[in-house]
Design a protein around this motif. Sequence first.
Motif, PDB file in Angstrom:
ATOM      1  N   TYR A  80     -13.104  -1.763  14.139  1.00  0.00           N
ATOM      2  CA  TYR A  80     -13.920  -0.922  15.020  1.00  0.00           C
ATOM      3  C   TYR A  80     -15.171  -1.680  15.478  1.00  0.00           C
ATOM      4  O   TYR A  80     -15.462  -1.795  16.658  1.00  0.00           O
ATOM      5  CB  TYR A  80     -14.302   0.339  14.253  1.00  0.00           C
ATOM      6  N   ARG A 112     -14.784   7.779  28.815  1.00  0.00           N
ATOM      7  CA  ARG A 112     -14.538   7.472  27.401  1.00  0.00           C
ATOM      8  C   ARG A 112     -14.487   8.749  26.566  1.00  0.00           C
ATOM      9  O   ARG A 112     -13.637   8.888  25.686  1.00  0.00           O
ATOM     10  CB  ARG A 112     -15.615   6.522  26.872  1.00  0.00           C
ATOM     11  N   ARG A 113     -15.405   9.670  26.864  1.00  0.00           N
ATOM     12  CA  ARG A 113     -15.381  10.933  26.120  1.00  0.00           C
ATOM     13  C   ARG A 113     -14.069  11.664  26.380  1.00  0.00           C
ATOM     14  O   ARG A 113     -13.469  12.210  25.469  1.00  0.00           O
ATOM     15  CB  ARG A 113     -16.554  11.846  26.520  1.00  0.00           C
ATOM     16  N   GLY A 167     -11.247  10.646  24.341  1.00  0.00           N
ATOM     17  CA  GLY A 167     -11.298  10.917  22.908  1.00  0.00           C
ATOM     18  C   GLY A 167     -12.469  10.309  22.162  1.00  0.00           C
ATOM     19  O   GLY A 167     -12.559  10.449  20.947  1.00  0.00           O
ATOM     20  N   ALA A 168     -13.372   9.601  22.871  1.00  0.00           N
ATOM     21  CA  ALA A 168     -14.508   8.999  22.183  1.00  0.00           C
ATOM     22  C   ALA A 168     -15.413  10.100  21.637  1.00  0.00           C
ATOM     23  O   ALA A 168     -15.695  11.077  22.319  1.00  0.00           O
ATOM     24  CB  ALA A 168     -15.295   8.109  23.137  1.00  0.00           C
ATOM     25  N   ARG A 169     -15.846   9.904  20.404  1.00  0.00           N
ATOM     26  CA  ARG A 169     -16.797  10.845  19.821  1.00  0.00           C
ATOM     27  C   ARG A 169     -18.193  10.444  20.263  1.00  0.00           C
ATOM     28  O   ARG A 169     -18.431   9.329  20.717  1.00  0.00           O
ATOM     29  CB  ARG A 169     -16.746  10.784  18.299  1.00  0.00           C
ATOM     30  N   ARG A 170     -19.116  11.376  20.038  1.00  0.00           N
ATOM     31  CA  ARG A 170     -20.521  11.122  20.310  1.00  0.00           C
ATOM     32  C   ARG A 170     -20.978   9.788  19.692  1.00  0.00           C
ATOM     33  O   ARG A 170     -21.622   8.973  20.334  1.00  0.00           O
ATOM     34  CB  ARG A 170     -21.313  12.242  19.660  1.00  0.00           C
ATOM     35  N   ASN A 171     -20.609   9.594  18.419  1.00  0.00           N
ATOM     36  CA  ASN A 171     -21.059   8.395  17.711  1.00  0.00           C
ATOM     37  C   ASN A 171     -20.419   7.121  18.247  1.00  0.00           C
ATOM     38  O   ASN A 171     -21.010   6.049  18.162  1.00  0.00           O
ATOM     39  CB  ASN A 171     -20.761   8.514  16.216  1.00  0.00           C
ATOM     40  N   ASP A 172     -19.193   7.245  18.775  1.00  0.00           N
ATOM     41  CA  ASP A 172     -18.559   6.065  19.371  1.00  0.00           C
ATOM     42  C   ASP A 172     -19.412   5.559  20.527  1.00  0.00           C
ATOM     43  O   ASP A 172     -19.605   4.356  20.708  1.00  0.00           O
ATOM     44  CB  ASP A 172     -17.158   6.402  19.895  1.00  0.00           C
ATOM     45  N   ILE A 173     -19.922   6.505  21.318  1.00  0.00           N
ATOM     46  CA  ILE A 173     -20.762   6.148  22.466  1.00  0.00           C
ATOM     47  C   ILE A 173     -22.096   5.593  21.971  1.00  0.00           C
ATOM     48  O   ILE A 173     -22.587   4.557  22.448  1.00  0.00           O
ATOM     49  CB  ILE A 173     -21.007   7.384  23.367  1.00  0.00           C
ATOM     50  N   GLN A 224     -21.626   2.124  20.711  1.00  0.00           N
ATOM     51  CA  GLN A 224     -21.345   1.192  21.801  1.00  0.00           C
ATOM     52  C   GLN A 224     -22.649   0.701  22.440  1.00  0.00           C
ATOM     53  O   GLN A 224     -22.855  -0.505  22.604  1.00  0.00           O
ATOM     54  CB  GLN A 224     -20.479   1.882  22.861  1.00  0.00           C
ATOM     55  N   ASP A 267     -18.087  19.104  17.760  1.00  0.00           N
ATOM     56  CA  ASP A 267     -17.903  18.098  18.811  1.00  0.00           C
ATOM     57  C   ASP A 267     -16.971  16.965  18.382  1.00  0.00           C
ATOM     58  O   ASP A 267     -16.104  16.546  19.142  1.00  0.00           O
ATOM     59  CB  ASP A 267     -19.274  17.540  19.204  1.00  0.00           C
ATOM     60  N   ASP A 268     -17.130  16.483  17.145  1.00  0.00           N
ATOM     61  CA  ASP A 268     -16.298  15.375  16.677  1.00  0.00           C
ATOM     62  C   ASP A 268     -14.837  15.787  16.571  1.00  0.00           C
ATOM     63  O   ASP A 268     -13.939  15.063  17.006  1.00  0.00           O
ATOM     64  CB  ASP A 268     -16.784  14.889  15.296  1.00  0.00           C
ATOM     65  N   SER A 324     -13.335  16.107  19.928  1.00  0.00           N
ATOM     66  CA  SER A 324     -13.059  14.796  20.526  1.00  0.00           C
ATOM     67  C   SER A 324     -11.759  14.215  19.974  1.00  0.00           C
ATOM     68  O   SER A 324     -10.947  13.665  20.715  1.00  0.00           O
ATOM     69  CB  SER A 324     -14.201  13.821  20.236  1.00  0.00           C
ATOM     70  N   THR A 325     -11.601  14.321  18.668  1.00  0.00           N
ATOM     71  CA  THR A 325     -10.395  13.777  18.046  1.00  0.00           C
ATOM     72  C   THR A 325      -9.153  14.520  18.531  1.00  0.00           C
ATOM     73  O   THR A 325      -8.138  13.913  18.881  1.00  0.00           O
ATOM     74  CB  THR A 325     -10.511  13.871  16.508  1.00  0.00           C
ATOM     75  N   ARG A 341      -8.889  16.111  21.301  1.00  0.00           N
ATOM     76  CA  ARG A 341      -8.714  15.747  22.711  1.00  0.00           C
ATOM     77  C   ARG A 341      -7.934  14.445  22.837  1.00  0.00           C
ATOM     78  O   ARG A 341      -7.030  14.313  23.664  1.00  0.00           O
ATOM     79  CB  ARG A 341     -10.090  15.612  23.367  1.00  0.00           C
ATOM     80  N   SER A 342      -8.271  13.490  21.981  1.00  0.00           N
ATOM     81  CA  SER A 342      -7.615  12.183  22.100  1.00  0.00           C
ATOM     82  C   SER A 342      -6.121  12.282  21.786  1.00  0.00           C
ATOM     83  O   SER A 342      -5.327  11.533  22.319  1.00  0.00           O
ATOM     84  CB  SER A 342      -8.306  11.155  21.208  1.00  0.00           C
ATOM     85  N   LEU A 364      -7.225   1.687  26.000  1.00  0.00           N
ATOM     86  CA  LEU A 364      -8.567   2.197  25.660  1.00  0.00           C
ATOM     87  C   LEU A 364      -8.551   3.416  24.721  1.00  0.00           C
ATOM     88  O   LEU A 364      -9.315   3.451  23.752  1.00  0.00           O
ATOM     89  CB  LEU A 364      -9.335   2.506  26.961  1.00  0.00           C
ATOM     90  N   TYR A 396     -10.166   4.933  20.157  1.00  0.00           N
ATOM     91  CA  TYR A 396     -10.880   6.140  19.732  1.00  0.00           C
ATOM     92  C   TYR A 396     -10.029   7.050  18.864  1.00  0.00           C
ATOM     93  O   TYR A 396     -10.464   8.092  18.424  1.00  0.00           O
ATOM     94  CB  TYR A 396     -11.370   6.911  20.966  1.00  0.00           C
TER      95      TYR A 396
END
Lengths: 403, 226
Positions: free
Chosen positions: A3, A316-317, A320-326, A329, B79-80, B83-84, B86-87, B111, B115
């Motif tokens: 990661y 990116r969101r 599937g990117a989480r808040r913390n992924d952003i 980054q 939110d987390d 997001s998961t 969603r992916s 990409l 995630y």
Amino acid sequence: MTYLGSILKSAITDFGKNKGRTFLTSLGILIGVMSVVLLMAAGAGLKVYISQQFESMGSNLLYVMPGNMFGEGGSGLSGADGGMAPLFVEKDIVTLKRLKGAEYVIPYYQKTVKASYVGTTKYATLNGTSEDAFPGNNFIAEYGTVFSSADNSAKNKVAVIGSNLAEKLFKDGSLAIGKKIRIDDQLFRVIGVLESKGGGGLGGPSFDDYIFIPYKTAYIFNTDKKFIQITVKAKTEEDLPVLKEEIMTELKKRIKTDEFSVVESTEILNTIGSIFSILNIVLVAIAAISLVVGGIGILNIMYVTVSERIKEIGVRRALGARRNDILWQFLAEAVVLSVFGGAMGLGLSATVVLFLRSFFPAYISWQSIALALGTSSVIGVVFGVFPAKKAADLSPIDAIRYE
Amino acid sequence: MLSTVISLKDVSKKYIMGGDTVFYALKNVNLEIKEGEYAAIVGPSGSGKSTLMHIIGLLDKPTDGKVIIGNKDISSLDDDATSTLRSEFVGFVFQQFNLLNKLTIKENILLPIGYARKKFDYNPEERAEYLMERFGILDKKDSFPNKISGGQQQRVAIARSLIMKPKLILADEPTGNLDTKTGNEIMELFGELNKEGITILVVTHEPDIAERTRRQIKIKDGEVVK
């Protein structure tokens, strides 16, 4: 790929596409790191240089000086005669010479004089001293010989001169032997030229510009018959403390305690060392301000980057990117930017230090490398976290709809 | 009996406009998407179809009602977790393709993998290669999005939406930025994918496009009118 690896790679790829901006942004950190590292290197180098100078004068030395503190108005080490009034007399020299632990007793009467030979005139520092001055200071005659106690007793008008002065007056030191030079209005015969000691430069004439004459002969100039300083060399290091006490006791019989002081060379070295350290810390602290300014540059450009890439953040969101992924980054980008600047600053400092080394032993310590890279990463984090937080907190819908 | 991919129960999205005025972007929407469906949400702009798409795509949450995926109301997820989910649950295809220009075609397709929080029972790299080959973009895998045509970019976006093997493909005006011929090709591609069992939901304001799917969900003023 891990990661961390992938976000770092993404950050580095990003800068590859924006070389100009990346360089300009990290310039602030580059300059900051460079000034801090260079000042630390120079400070460390100067300390080494000063202790080398002291070592070249020999160890186990005690300096007997007027006043109850050294340092103020010149210690007499570098030949400044200002500040303290000469205090010591011939009797003191004789007394100290009788002490058991004393190997050499070297009095100094100092005066700035005009030395001339066949029309060439130079200013030089005249030292009226004893024959002990030569072995006591590791002064060795390159040509001719040094004067003896007999020369002193007979008040012979003989002079031993530094290599630099010899070259200035005679073009070549070997030509000086046996020649008569005029010191102010007196004629002296040059009997020896000393090997170069180097140095000087740092706030005083070099030993290479000195003239040494027997102190009794020097009474022609020294009409008060008083000496500014007496340097005593102990036979061994173990003798130092006892010898110091004995000197104090002897001199106290004649002079008030607070009118003179006996200082070890290490004490002077430590004092100069600590003055340098404080000065260096102040300079480094000032240089650190430029690091903060560099950090603000990064803060600024990261805000711009985030605003430019709102759409990307939305995509990116959505993927599937989480808040913390952003958050990570953008934080990684700030840190990479900052460390890149730090590394370049370090590289440039290394180049400058290599150049400086031909003048004095400046060096970059491991601590300053760690400090430079550590500080620049911390700056990246501190100034990157706000823009990164802004990016992470964007609502995915607002971000993806952003045009 | 086909299982339900997602179902919306009395879903409303309202905005307080200031004062006592309440604006309903969606009002009491009840909707069920079954596995293998090929449907279109169709309606004029401002009808609430974007809001509906955002809720189905887990980008937004309703103010009232339930969104049920696999017997679970996901409105309460944080939110987390959203997001998961969603992916794994949804693959997006956008009108503007939304590829990242600094990544190559292959990197764009991969990409979402970065995630993902799940373990893969297939090799994502191989799947990317397979999708690129299938969509005729394998020779572009090291190119960048701005170097290829719009139709190709949309194929890349579709490949990206499929890489995670999601339960649902959500395509927002997928032909809106393409000429008619290329748009038709994309719609044919969706048709083929659907025949293989992939659930596809197209959001469009063009009735022509909507008619190419097998079910039209008409929406007007925030309400589903069938």
